[in-house]
Structure formats: structure tokens, C-alpha cells
Write a protein that holds these residues in place. Structure first.
Motif, PDB file in Angstrom:
ATOM      1  N   UNK A 141       0.836  -1.211   0.000  1.00 23.54           N
ATOM      2  CA  UNK A 141       0.000   0.000   0.000  1.00 23.54           C
ATOM      3  C   UNK A 141       0.864   1.252   0.000  1.00 23.54           C
ATOM      4  N   UNK A 142       1.916   1.238   0.800  1.00 25.11           N
ATOM      5  CA  UNK A 142       2.807   2.408   0.849  1.00 25.11           C
ATOM      6  C   UNK A 142       3.424   2.659  -0.524  1.00 25.11           C
ATOM      7  N   UNK A 143       3.731   1.574  -1.241  1.00 22.25           N
ATOM      8  CA  UNK A 143       4.375   1.713  -2.548  1.00 22.25           C
ATOM      9  C   UNK A 143       3.393   2.141  -3.635  1.00 22.25           C
ATOM     10  N   UNK A 144       2.162   1.637  -3.548  1.00 22.07           N
ATOM     11  CA  UNK A 144       1.255   1.777  -4.699  1.00 22.07           C
ATOM     12  C   UNK A 144      -0.063   2.462  -4.385  1.00 22.07           C
ATOM     13  N   UNK A 145      -0.403   2.533  -3.110  1.00 22.92           N
ATOM     14  CA  UNK A 145      -1.701   3.093  -2.746  1.00 22.92           C
ATOM     15  C   UNK A 145      -2.835   2.090  -2.769  1.00 22.92           C
ATOM     16  N   UNK A 146      -2.551   0.817  -3.080  1.00 26.79           N
ATOM     17  CA  UNK A 146      -3.653  -0.158  -3.113  1.00 26.79           C
ATOM     18  C   UNK A 146      -3.599  -1.052  -1.877  1.00 26.79           C
ATOM     19  N   UNK A 147      -4.791  -1.429  -1.440  1.00 26.85           N
ATOM     20  CA  UNK A 147      -4.887  -2.339  -0.301  1.00 26.85           C
ATOM     21  C   UNK A 147      -5.311  -3.712  -0.821  1.00 26.85           C
ATOM     22  N   UNK A 148      -4.453  -4.689  -0.608  1.00 29.26           N
ATOM     23  CA  UNK A 148      -4.731  -6.054  -1.034  1.00 29.26           C
ATOM     24  C   UNK A 148      -5.392  -6.774   0.133  1.00 29.26           C
ATOM     25  N   UNK A 149      -6.528  -7.382  -0.134  1.00 28.45           N
ATOM     26  CA  UNK A 149      -7.233  -8.072   0.957  1.00 28.45           C
ATOM     27  C   UNK A 149      -7.549  -9.520   0.600  1.00 28.45           C
ATOM     28  N   UNK A 150      -6.886 -10.011  -0.414  1.00 34.51           N
ATOM     29  CA  UNK A 150      -7.039 -11.421  -0.785  1.00 34.51           C
ATOM     30  C   UNK A 150      -5.652 -11.994  -0.977  1.00 34.51           C
ATOM     31  N   UNK A 151      -5.304 -12.968  -0.140  1.00 37.49           N
ATOM     32  CA  UNK A 151      -3.986 -13.610  -0.254  1.00 37.49           C
ATOM     33  C   UNK A 151      -4.106 -14.933  -0.998  1.00 37.49           C
ATOM     34  N   UNK A 152      -3.013 -15.316  -1.669  1.00 40.77           N
ATOM     35  CA  UNK A 152      -1.756 -14.601  -1.801  1.00 40.77           C
ATOM     36  C   UNK A 152      -1.861 -13.423  -2.760  1.00 40.77           C
ATOM     37  N   UNK A 153      -1.011 -12.435  -2.506  1.00 41.89           N
ATOM     38  CA  UNK A 153      -0.983 -11.247  -3.362  1.00 41.89           C
ATOM     39  C   UNK A 153      -0.116 -11.558  -4.571  1.00 41.89           C
ATOM     40  N   UNK A 154      -0.665 -12.377  -5.437  1.00 46.50           N
ATOM     41  CA  UNK A 154       0.054 -12.783  -6.650  1.00 46.50           C
ATOM     42  C   UNK A 154       0.094 -11.614  -7.634  1.00 46.50           C
ATOM     43  N   UNK A 155       0.997 -11.652  -8.594  1.00 41.90           N
ATOM     44  CA  UNK A 155       1.118 -10.519  -9.518  1.00 41.90           C
ATOM     45  C   UNK A 155      -0.195 -10.141 -10.190  1.00 41.90           C
ATOM     46  N   UNK A 156      -0.999 -11.146 -10.564  1.00 41.44           N
ATOM     47  CA  UNK A 156      -2.262 -10.805 -11.237  1.00 41.44           C
ATOM     48  C   UNK A 156      -3.179 -10.021 -10.310  1.00 41.44           C
ATOM     49  N   UNK A 157      -3.220 -10.411  -9.036  1.00 40.07           N
ATOM     50  CA  UNK A 157      -4.098  -9.703  -8.092  1.00 40.07           C
ATOM     51  C   UNK A 157      -3.576  -8.300  -7.816  1.00 40.07           C
ATOM     52  N   UNK A 158      -2.273  -8.189  -7.665  1.00 39.51           N
ATOM     53  CA  UNK A 158      -1.697  -6.866  -7.379  1.00 39.51           C
ATOM     54  C   UNK A 158      -1.902  -5.948  -8.585  1.00 39.51           C
ATOM     55  N   UNK A 159      -1.635  -6.483  -9.753  1.00 34.63           N
ATOM     56  CA  UNK A 159      -1.797  -5.677 -10.971  1.00 34.63           C
ATOM     57  C   UNK A 159      -3.262  -5.253 -11.144  1.00 34.63           C
ATOM     58  N   UNK A 160      -4.181  -6.191 -10.892  1.00 31.00           N
ATOM     59  CA  UNK A 160      -5.608  -5.854 -11.022  1.00 31.00           C
ATOM     60  C   UNK A 160      -5.989  -4.764 -10.023  1.00 31.00           C
ATOM     61  N   UNK A 161      -5.460  -4.853  -8.810  1.00 31.49           N
ATOM     62  CA  UNK A 161      -5.780  -3.831  -7.801  1.00 31.49           C
ATOM     63  C   UNK A 161      -5.217  -2.479  -8.208  1.00 31.49           C
ATOM     64  N   UNK A 162      -4.022  -2.491  -8.773  1.00 34.82           N
ATOM     65  CA  UNK A 162      -3.414  -1.225  -9.221  1.00 34.82           C
ATOM     66  C   UNK A 162      -4.260  -0.610 -10.342  1.00 34.82           C
ATOM     67  N   UNK A 163      -4.675  -1.439 -11.289  1.00 35.15           N
ATOM     68  CA  UNK A 163      -5.494  -0.933 -12.397  1.00 35.15           C
ATOM     69  C   UNK A 163      -6.821  -0.393 -11.877  1.00 35.15           C
ATOM     70  N   UNK A 164      -7.427  -1.136 -10.940  1.00 32.97           N
ATOM     71  CA  UNK A 164      -8.705  -0.680 -10.384  1.00 32.97           C
ATOM     72  C   UNK A 164      -8.528   0.639  -9.657  1.00 32.97           C
ATOM     73  N   UNK A 165      -7.420   0.767  -8.964  1.00 34.35           N
ATOM     74  CA  UNK A 165      -7.140   2.007  -8.231  1.00 34.35           C
ATOM     75  C   UNK A 165      -6.970   3.171  -9.206  1.00 34.35           C
ATOM     76  N   UNK A 166      -6.232   2.891 -10.297  1.00 34.04           N
ATOM     77  CA  UNK A 166      -6.032   3.943 -11.301  1.00 34.04           C
ATOM     78  C   UNK A 166      -7.363   4.326 -11.943  1.00 34.04           C
ATOM     79  N   UNK A 167      -8.189   3.331 -12.229  1.00 34.33           N
ATOM     80  CA  UNK A 167      -9.485   3.610 -12.847  1.00 34.33           C
ATOM     81  C   UNK A 167     -10.352   4.442 -11.919  1.00 34.33           C
ATOM     82  N   UNK A 168     -10.272   4.132 -10.620  1.00 36.13           N
ATOM     83  CA  UNK A 168     -11.038   4.890  -9.634  1.00 36.13           C
ATOM     84  C   UNK A 168     -10.618   6.341  -9.595  1.00 36.13           C
ATOM     85  N   UNK A 169      -9.300   6.516  -9.706  1.00 37.20           N
ATOM     86  CA  UNK A 169      -8.788   7.894  -9.672  1.00 37.20           C
ATOM     87  C   UNK A 169      -9.228   8.671 -10.903  1.00 37.20           C
TER      88      UNK A 169
END
Ligand code: FES
Ligand code: FES
Length: 915
Positions: free
Chosen positions: A885-913
């Protein structure tokens, strides 16, 4: 292909063997040459445990047909020692505590030998690269790297003098055997004439079945001695952790509840039982739609998997204190969220193995286990005999982490040996081990956490559902332990925390380093991070404001009197935290796709069983020759109990450790010290070992008629007790021997004071708690979603570090498993049943780990000690999520935080912005 004569050089000696050239070198080394130092963890080239040198270069011996070594030079771990002593590399491993359970150690040593031959002074990167093919589940690799880089360092210190063992960085008392290949693990100890047993398991998650006649199978396979089914179980066809929930059959009786449930057992010679294909066995399967996941299991009308558990709810746990609804309504800020985790495999490098043999009207079972006395009870139940008729002889245990608390092959081996009156052995294949044994509970958790505007926590509403799979195993423990820990190590005046364990058709979920607490920690740490952000309070300072302190009252109404070191952990981390956060933010100011972040996670952990009697008995005997024998039922699963118990007992007795030998876990020779789980052995059995040492010391001083301060010197055949200038000798030959040859026997018993929890979850569930805070520094590739840990700083309050090397080793290993839990591990039945599809951290995945040991002494513990095994893992994943979260601003709440999940969260965060 028939056997041929094969000549090669083995550990410097010319050797000739009659073998089939197609056989695996690892198998031949173990079976034909008797060199069991070469281990088999997967038989598929994935784990590296079988690594040997072939013409000086490391190879996986399980992947080399033995025909290929004709005329060549093979070196195994048994060939490393020089002139009767350890090689420099082995000494470095010993000095640095690089072997924990030791099952990977031979492979590590061989890979490192190859490296050092090529590069005598390697860099850390070169060492990590060269050893990357060998997996270790215990150490987190850090001490292995340290050893390889320090191969020319000074020799290990000798054993400490009398009275100085506790707190010393003592090498493992059983370390040398692990380094030379002499240690005997479960697949190394079976009687030579044993039959082999193999279980035929359900390929379906949910099915009914009928068995046909086995006559044809016997006719086709003359080496098949017996096919066992549920009808052959002499006693109770059920086992399970709790006395009133024996719901897991040894052999399924016409109904299977998960993919891997055993239907029949084949017993015969090894070649036969491995050659028979499952499809040949006359089993008529009738597949039923499986109940998959918590929602399906709890849906109205869901198939009920156990007759006495309506709604598929195994159990519910509750802790309630104060008016949560009112406190949340009155809170200035409330954070809430849903968190989810998947199934996680223990992935110990030693698959389950063992043997059983009938000895008159008794049965002896040798196996890798974390709980010999529990095994004894289960075996007695399934055979329908008395407990005293069962002897459990634990082998060295190549990793457990909770997965070897439940019995696996012990009951069926005992049944086969009992019925056939012949020794019977078995070893699980890697896929079988992964399919058939317990997992970390998948969890779905919700939380609402409130605080005042100055950051003081007010209330927590928490609910966790755990997928306990097909059978209960440790589901009740998880459902009850997690609500107790739901607040985290913080003052929260109003709490309502619930946990449920739900039956499904998944593999049984059981104990895995933390009993659900690592999952629950994601909620309190994740919500605290969010509250801190919304109030613009530094996350570490927020935790300091709320950190539980001595004198505070927990959610169960327990007042913590002493040994409450979270504040000390946070204060110790503070300078590193500030510097690392600032450095990451400075880096990110100029960053492109790589961004850095720093997160923090805290935890508390109740040491020992939850609100249950939790006793341990230890004994120490003195023989006429002056040998001291510690009879320890505290099984060493790599965590170092053998060494820790000896250190404590030696200091309590007042003699040097070097006098001690140790007998571990044999139920005929050692008393019940409880199971090696719940981070309890140092605290509970350590206290019992201290009391045993003090008891023996008291007996000696009374014989010498001296005061408490006298010094004891044990020599061959006599004990001299010195008080001032006076010395009094006790001739041991004059004392009567007991059945074990001891002339004096000290005994210690300790049961930590706890109370049961009432209907509201109020009471004293644990006598003491471990505390910790960890910082994680990560680098996230925002284009790829990959997360690379760069550094972990781990501050742990352990009460007293009996052996700092081992405490650090536990922290390293826990952190490594926490990284796996956070970023990569998810077990999927039928998909990730091997170590190339199921990924665990390798050398390159575990960064530098700085350990800070806080010693806030626990008065009840031996020399102030508490426990460290599970606490080491709990804060890592929350710290990593905070860092993401500190690095990207996204909060991951489903483990494991695999690259696909992290990338999807980043994209969703960007879309929200952008929206
Ligand atoms: S046993 Fe050979 S690589 Fe695992
Ligand atoms: S010490 Fe490496 S797997 Fe246990």
C-alpha cells in the motif's frame, strides 16, 4: 530391464552394484549402498534434497538413472567429513545454525561444496544462485548463506561451562548427525524385512463407492499379501484431535469426503504395491457433486457432510466484551473490510513415512510426528487395545509446522502390522503427501474497527469463517483461538469476535504455524493501517498509542500482569521505520514502474493450548558412569527442542551440557510432554526440564548434605559436591539402578495456569503471550504486479532467548513462510500437488532479515522464556501488505498477493482515480 553389474566410485571407494541401470541414483544410494544421508523429498527434481556430486558437479540424484554413473565419481554427504571430523563447510553450518530439521541439509551441503569448488570465495548472490535448486522450509536460508560465506571462519565454540548454557549461542546438540547424514528420519529406520503398504485414495472430492472382490488382483499380483478395507479395522475406524470428534476414517467406509480420502490399503512387496495401478483395484465410484467453499457449505439445503453437524458448521467460537454496536456508533472513525486467504500447504521437505511391527500383544510404530502421545492414543483406538500396548518411537522429523500433529500413516500401518504379524512400512509420495494431509485453513473474515479522532481504538466487530475441509482436525482450535486474538496486541474496550469452522469437501484443514492467527492478523493490521491513514497518524505511532501493556485487560477479561513487550518491539523498530519510510519515499519521487514501500505488522500469540490443561513432564537420570540422560517427550521437529531442553536442564542442575545425552519422544522411555505445537515446548516443557534439573540437583545435595549454593561436579562413577573449601563425594556405584540404569532420577511437571472460557469467551486462555512487530520493505513493479521483499526487520519479545541462534533461526523461517503466505502460496487440490506447481520461497525470495530480540521476562517461564515458533510468521504478511500500500496506494485483501491480483488492484485504483 534386468539388473546389471555397475562400477563407479562412491565417496572415494570403488564400488560394484547389481542394479537395473534405469533405477534412480538416489534410490540406489539409499537402498543398495545404505547411504541414507541422501534424502528424497519429491523424486521429481523439484526439491534438491537428493543433491549429490557427480564428477564434482551437483546433480539431483533422483533424476539420474544409475546407469549414467558407470565409471564416474559420486560423492554423497557421507563423503564430506575428513579424517573423522567435519569439513570446514560442515563446521560452518554447525556454527551458524544452518540446519534446523536437517532434511534439506545434505543437499544444501553438496550444492555448496560444488559452489566452493568452483568459487572459493563466493558473493551472496553467487551463493544464492548456486544453492537455488535446494528447497528449505525451515531456515529461511539466511543462516545457510551466512555459513557458506563464512566457511573459513573460526570453529564453533565448545559447549559452555556449568551454569552458562542458557542464553549461549550453543550449536545444536543433534546438529552433527544432521550434517553428516547420520540422522535417521522416518524413511531411514524401517525393519529390513518390512512389507510395504500403499493407500488407494479417492480421485473424487465427494463420492460413494463399493468394493469388488480382490481375488483377481491377488492372482495378477502374487506379491500382494493383503488388501485392507474399512471392514478390517479392528477398533474404532476414526481418528481426530478431539476426544469427542473422531470423524476421520482410517479407511473410508463406502463414502469419501475429499480428493485423497483412502479407500483401501495394499500390502505386499514394494515392487508389487507400487506397480498396481489404482484403476486395477475393483472400486466402483459413484461421484457426488462436491460441496466447495464456505458459501456452498452454508447455503440453505446444502448437502450435510457429517450427520451430527447441521449446516456443516463444525463449531463456533466467541469472545464478547462490552457493547460493540454502541462503541462503534460512537467512534469518530470506523474502518471495515473483508479479507480472504487460500489453502496453504506445509511443504515440509520430508514426506510422511514410518513403519509398524507387532511385538507380542503390543504394537510399535516408528514415524515422523509432532505428538507421540497423541499418536499412541489414536493407534490404541483404531486397534481397540489399551494405550500401554502401543509404543511410539519418533524418528527425526524433517519439518512439521503443524502438519505432523495429526496422524497420517500411523493408524493404517499399525492395523496392517497387527493383522499380518509382520513389520509393515510406508512412505508417501510427494503428490500423496500434498493431497492427503492437512492444510492451513482458508479463511474469509470481516472486521469493523473504530477509534477516536486522536487514534484510540474503541471497538472491534470481527467474524471469521474457516473452511475446515472434510474432517475436523484442528478446526475447533482455530475457531476458538482466532476470536481470542482478533484484537491483535492492542487495547480495545469493546469486542465481539466470532469464528466458525465449516465442513466442505476440501482436504482437511488443520494446524499450520499459528492456528488461524496469521489469517486473523490481516484484519486487525489492515484496518489499523486504514484508520491511521484516515487520521493522518503514522502507522507505527498509531500502534504505539494502542499497544497493550502490562496491567491492561484483554478482550477475554484477562489482566496481563507481566512480560508484555510490544512497546519495546515498536520502540526498537522506530529508527529503522523512519529511515526506511523516508528512503522509500525519496526513491519513489524519481521512480518509474518500480516503486518501494515500507509496512509494519504486529502480533500477539498465546503460548500453549487455548484454555486447556497443557502439561509436560520431563525427567533427567544419572547413571553410574556419570552420564546424564534427559528423557524428553518434547519432540524436536527442527525447532531445536533437544538443544533448548538440555540447556535449561543443565543450568538448573548446575552441570555442563556436555554431560548430557537425550532420549526423545519414545513413549516407552519418556513421559508425556505434550505436542510440539502452539509454540509451547520452550515455555511448558522447558519449565518442566528446569524443574527436573532442580529436582535432581536437590536429591544430590541432600545425599551430600550440603546447602543450595553448593557446586556439583560429575565425574566417572562419582559426584563431588563442593561447598566452600569442603568437598563431599558420592559413589554412584553404591546407589541402586532403576530399569533404565539410572541411580538418581529427577522429574519436573508444569501445567501453565489457564481457565476455561465462559459462554462470552471470558477467562484466562493462556498463561503468557509472545509479542512482535515486523517491518517489511518491498519493491513493486506496478506494470507487472510483482512484489519483491527487500528487507525484513523483526523485533520479537521472547521473554528470554534460551539460545539466540535458534531464536533467530525460528524468526528467519517464520518470516520466509510469511512471505510465501503473503505472496505466492495457494494449494489447489488436483492442481498444485507437487513442488513445481506449488511454489514456496527459494533463496532468491527471502531477503535480508534483521532480528531484534526483546527479553521481557515471563516469570512463569524457564529463565523467563516464552515461545517463538508461530509468532515469527504472524506479522510478516500484514507488514508486506502495508508495504504494498505504501508503494502503490492499493490495499490487497485477498492472499496470496500474486502478480495478477496486485496488478488488477493497481489498475482498479487507477481507474477509480480517473473516474
Ligand atoms: S528428491 Fe530429488 S529433487 Fe526432490
Ligand atoms: S532445515 Fe531445511 S528443510 Fe528443514
Amino acid at each position: 530391464m534386468s539388473a546389471q553389474s555397475l562400477r563407479f566410485t562412491l565417496n572415494g571407494q570403488a564400488i560394484s552394484l547389481e542394479v537395473r541401470p534405469i533405477e534412480r541414483l538416489a534410490t540406489v544410494l539409499r537402498r543398495e549402498a545404505g547411504l541414507t544421508g541422501t534424502k528424497i523429498g519429491c523424486d521429481a527434481g523439484d526439491c534438491g534434497a537428493c543433491t549429490v556430486l557427480l564428477d564434482g558437479a551437483q546433480v539431483c540424484a533422483c533424476m539420474v538413472p544409475v546407469g549414467q554413473v558407470a565409471g564416474r565419481d559420486v560423492v554423497t554427504v557421507e563423503g564430506l567429513a575428513r579424517d573423522g571430523g567435519l569439513s570446514d563447510l560442515q563446521q560452518a553450518f554447525h556454527r551458524h545454525g544452518a540446519a534446523q530439521c536437517g532434511i534439506c541439509t545434505p543437499g544444501m551441503l553438496m550444492a555448496a561444496t560444488d559452489l566452493l569448488r568452483r568459487i572459493p570465495r563466493p558473493t551472496e548472490a553467487e551463493a544464492a544462485d548456486a544453492l537455488a535448486g535446494v528447497l528449505c522450509r525451515c531456515t529461511g536460508y539466511r543462516k545457510i548463506v551466512d555459513a557458506v560465506l563464512d566457511v573459513a571462519g573460526t570453529a564453533a565454540s565448545p559447549m559452555p561451562p556449568a551454569g552458562c548454557a542458557v542464553g549461549a549461542r550453543v550449536p545444536k546438540t543433534d546438529g552433527i548427525a544432521k550434517l553428516t547424514g547420520a540422522e535417521k528420519f522416518a524413511d531411514d529406520v524401517a525393519p529390513a524385512d518390512a512389507l510395504w503398504l500403499r493407500l488407494v485414495r479417492s480421485p473424487h472430492a465427494h463420492a460413494r463407492f463399493t468394493l469388488g472382490a480382490f481375488d483377481d488382483l491377488h492372482a495378477r499380483h502374487p506379491g500382494l499379501v493383503r488388501v485392507l478395507s474399512a471392514a478390517d479395522v479392528p477398533g474404532l475406524n476414526g481418528f481426530g484431535i478431539y476426544p469427542d470428534v473422531k470423524d476421520q476414517p482410517v479407511l473410508a467406509d463406502g463414502y469419501v469426503r475429499y480428493r485423497g480420502d483412502p479407500a483401501v490399503a495394499l500390502v505386499g512387496d514394494q515392487a508389487t504395491v507400487t506397480a498396481i495401478r489404482d484403476e486395477e483395484v475393483p472400486i466402483d465410484w459413484r461421484v457426488i457433486e462436491p460441496v466447495t467453499g464456505i458459501d456452498a457449505a452454508t447455503a440453505p439445503g446444502a448437502v450435510q457432510l457429517h450427520a451430527d453437524k447441521p449446516g456443516n458448521v463444525l463449531i463456533e467460537g466467541l469472545v464478547r466484551r462490552g457493547d460493540v454496536a454502541a462503541a462503534l456508533a460512537a467512534s469518530d472513525v470506523v474502518a471495515e473490510g473483508e479479507f480472504e486467504t487460500g489453502s496453504v500447504e506445509h511443504a515440509y521437505i520430508e514426506p510422511e513415512a514410518g513403519y509398524a511391527r507387532r511385538v507380542g500383544d503390543r504394537i510399535e510404530v516408528g514415524a515422523c510426528t509432532q505428538a507421540p502421545y497423541m499418536d499412541r492414543e489414536e493407534v490404541a483406538n483404531v486397534l481397540g487395545i489399551e494405550r500401554h500396548q502401543v509404543r511410539i518411537v519418533p524418528s527425526a522429523c524433517g519439518g512439521g509446522f503443524g502438519g505432523k500433529l495429526d496422524v497420517s500413516l500411523q493408524p493404517i500401518l499399525a492395523i496392517a502390522a497387527w493383522l499380518l504379524d509382520r513389520p509393515v512400512r510406508a512412505v508417501y509420495t510427494r503428490p500423496e503427501s500434498m493431497a492427503a494431509t492437512t492444510k492451513r485453513h482458508p479463511a474469509r473474515m470481516t472486521g469493523r474497527l473504530g477509534c477516536t479522532r486522536d487514534g484510540r481504538l474503541t471497538a472491534l466487530a470481527f467474524h471469521a469463517d474457516f473452511d475446515t475441509g472434510a474432517y475436523a482436525s484442528w478446526g475447533p482450535t482455530v475457531a476458538n483461538r482466532v476470536p481470542v486474538h482478533a484484537t491483535g496486541p492492542y487495547r480495545v474496550p469493546a469486542v465481539e469476535a466470532r469464528g466458525r469452522a465449516i465442513y466442505t469437501n476440501a482436504p482437511p484443514s488443520g494446524a499450520f504455524r499459528g492456528f488461524g492467527v496469521p489469517q486473523g492478523a490481516l484484519v486487525h493490521e489492515g484496518l489499523i493501517d486504514e484508520l491511521a491513514e484516515r487520521l493522518d497518524i503514522d502507522p507505527l505511532e498509531f500502534r504505539l498509542i494502542n499497544a497493550i501493556r502490562a496491567g491492561d485487560v484483554t478482550a477475554t477479561g484477562q489482566t496481563l500482569e507481566t512480560s508484555c513487550g510490544l512497546v519495546a518491539c515498536l520502540e526498537a523498530l522506530k529508527p529503522r521505520w523512519r529511515a526506511s519510510r523516508a528512503a522509500a519515499e525519496a526513491y519513489n519521487a524519481g521512480a518509474t514502474s518500480l516503486r518501494r514501500g515500507v509496512g509494519i505488522g504486529c502480533m500477539w500469540y498465546g503460548i500453549g493450548n487455548t484454555s486447556l490443561s497443557n502439561p509436560s513432564t520431563m525427567r533427567v537420570g544419572l547413571k553410574r558412569d556419570g552420564t546424564l540422560t534427559l528423557y524428553s517427550g518434547a519432540v524436536d521437529i527442527g525447532q531445536g527442542a533437544n538443544t533448548i531442553m538440555t540447556q535449561i536442564c543443565a543450568d538448573a542442575l548446575g552441570v555442563e551440557m556436555a554431560r548430557f545425552t537425550l532420549i526423545m519422544g519414545d513413549t516407552d522411555l519418556t513421559a508425556d510432554a505434550g505436542k510440539s505445537s502452539a509454540s509451547r515446548q520452550t515455555f511448558v516443557s522447558g519449565k518442566a526440564a528446569e524443574l527436573a534439573g532442580r529436582d535432581l540437583r536437590g536429591q544430590i545435595l541432600r545425599l551430600a548434605n550440603t546447602g543450595d549454593a553448593a557446586a556439583i561436579e560429575i565425574g566417572d562413577g562419582r559426584v563431588v559436591v563442593r561447598e566452600g573449601d569442603a568437598g563431599r563425594a558420592i559413589d554412584l556405584a553404591e546407589l541402586a539402578e532403576d530399569a533404565n540404569g539410572d541411580v538418581l532420577l529427577g522429574e519436573g511437571y508444569f501445567d501453565p495456569p489457564t481457565t476455561t472460557l465462559d459462554a462470552e469467551g471470558q477467562g484466562v486462555p493462556y498463561a503468557t503471550y509472545g509479542f512482535a512487530a515486523q517491518i517489511a520493505e518491498v519493491e513493486v513493479d506496478v506494470e507487472l504486479g510483482t512484489v519483491k521483499p527487500r528487507r525484513i526487520v523483526a523485533a520479537h519479545d521472547v521473554g528470554r532467548a534460551i539460545n539466540p541462534v535458534q531464536v533467530e533461526g525460528q524468526i528467519h523461517g517464520g518470516v520466509a513462510q510469511g512471505i510465501g503466505f503473503a505472496l505466492m502460496e495457494e494449494y489447489i487440490p488436483g492442481v498444485s500437488e507437487n513442488l513445481h506447481d506449488y511454489l514456496i520461497p527459494t533463496f532468491g525470495d527471502v531477503p535480508e532479515i534483521e532480528c531484534i530480540l526483546i527479553e521481557d521476562a515471563e516469570p512463569l517461564g524457564p529463565y523467563g522464556a516464552k515461545g517463538i515458533g508461530e509468532p515469527a510468521l504472524v506479522p510478516t504478511a500484514p507488514a508486506i501488505l502495508g508495504a504494498i500500500h505504501h508503494a502503490t496506494g492499493v490495499r490487497i485483501r485477498r492472499l496470496p498477493a500474486t502478480p495478477d491480483r496486485v496488478r488488477a488492484a493497481i489498475l482498479a485504483n487507477q481507474a477509480g482515480r480517473e473516474a
